[in-house]
Design a protein around this motif. Structure first.
Motif, mmCIF file in Angstrom:
data_model
loop_
_atom_site.group_PDB
_atom_site.id
_atom_site.type_symbol
_atom_site.label_atom_id
_atom_site.label_comp_id
_atom_site.label_asym_id
_atom_site.label_seq_id
_atom_site.Cartn_x
_atom_site.Cartn_y
_atom_site.Cartn_z
ATOM 1 N N LEU A 213 0.728 -1.111 -0.072
ATOM 2 C CA LEU A 213 -0.114 0.035 -0.018
ATOM 3 C C LEU A 213 0.901 1.293 0.097
ATOM 4 O O LEU A 213 0.381 2.397 -0.223
ATOM 5 N N GLY A 214 2.077 1.158 0.171
ATOM 6 C CA GLY A 214 2.898 2.473 0.184
ATOM 7 C C GLY A 214 2.773 2.985 1.752
ATOM 8 O O GLY A 214 2.950 4.193 1.639
ATOM 9 N N ALA A 215 2.105 2.248 2.788
ATOM 10 C CA ALA A 215 1.572 3.038 4.127
ATOM 11 C C ALA A 215 2.911 2.734 4.941
ATOM 12 O O ALA A 215 3.620 2.053 4.873
ATOM 13 N N ARG A 216 3.064 4.046 5.718
ATOM 14 C CA ARG A 216 4.094 3.844 6.683
ATOM 15 C C ARG A 216 3.668 3.385 7.795
ATOM 16 O O ARG A 216 4.848 2.418 8.617
ATOM 17 N N ASP A 217 2.433 3.081 8.280
ATOM 18 C CA ASP A 217 2.083 2.337 9.412
ATOM 19 C C ASP A 217 0.622 1.934 9.278
ATOM 20 O O ASP A 217 0.079 2.069 8.363
ATOM 21 N N ARG A 218 0.073 1.444 10.361
ATOM 22 C CA ARG A 218 -1.131 0.694 10.280
ATOM 23 C C ARG A 218 -2.300 1.633 10.044
ATOM 24 O O ARG A 218 -3.328 1.599 9.544
#
Length: 231
Positions: A213-218
């Motif tokens: 997702l290219g997400a840094r965290d939850r």
């Protein structure tokens, strides 16, 4: 040892946070800042593991300080906004600025300790009071793209823009299950129990989900999930 930077303009509150956190054998408050600008400077210089950030402060507010810290390549510390004000504008501005958590100052000592540990382990945290509002906002504005994130029966999986606007790989069916439970604010242990898999396996799935997702965290992953109708 989890090294924590406290950023708040109220000395008495910082002292209270320090007292709570320093009683824990795995947590150490390494510095305090009374303004947003000072918080940015200390974050860059000291490289803490976790930062707690007030919103309303002189010189520079906590939202702008969060934005500047997140933009610093040398700083990897997740930031939890900790505020007295249960306001949607603060909440969503904080998440958009890159905060990994949002807590209210009426939280109990155990909630603060748990939040610091969760952030240090790569998890995002939201106060129970605001979780429903986050989900409601992003669910209401969701543009379903489930078929482009994971394979639906009889359909080929494609790609979808991730949290940072980057193209992602399709999520597997199991990763979609994990993401759905993450969006329901389940911990790794609760996800493991619900899916009858090991907690280490859950951590692997979460890591892969964040990468795809290219997400840094939850928190970013959950926002993405609700924005795109995946949960």
């Amino acid at each position: 040892m989890i090294r924590v930077l406290l950023v708040d303009d109220h000395a008495m509150l910082r002292a209270g946070f320090r007292t709570i956190l320093d009683t824990q054998p795995d947590i150490e408050v390494i510095a305090e800042a009374a303004t947003g600008a000072e918080g940015v400077e200390l974050a860059v210089r000291l490289q803490p593991d976790v930062i707690t950030m007030d919103v309303q402060m002189p010189d520079m507010d906590g939202i702008e300080a969060t934005r500047r810290i997140v933009a610093e390549p040398a700083v990897a510390a997740p930031i939890a906004i900790v505020t007295t004000f249960d306001r949607d504008d603060y909440l969503f501005q904080a998440l958009e600025a890159g905060a990994s958590g949002f807590l209210l100052k009426n939280a109990g000592p155990e909630e603060l300790i748990s939040a610091v540990r969760a952030l240090a382990s790569g998890e995002g945290i939201l106060a129970p009071e605001v979780t429903r509002r986050v989900l409601a906002r992003f669910t209401a504005s969701a543009a379903p793209v489930a078929d482009s994130v994971g394979s639906a029966p009889g359909k080929a999986a494609g790609r979808a823009p991730a949290a940072g606007g980057v193209l992602i790989e399709p999520l597997t069916e199991r990763e979609q299950d994990v993401l759905t439970l993450m969006a329901d604010a389940r911990s790794n242990a609760e996800i493991a129990s619900a899916l009858f898999i090991g907690e280490a396996t859950v951590k692997t799935h979460v890591s892969r989900i964040l990468q795809k997702l290219g997400a840094r965290d939850r928190v970013q992953a959950v926002v993405f999930a609700h924005r795109h109708g995946l949960s």
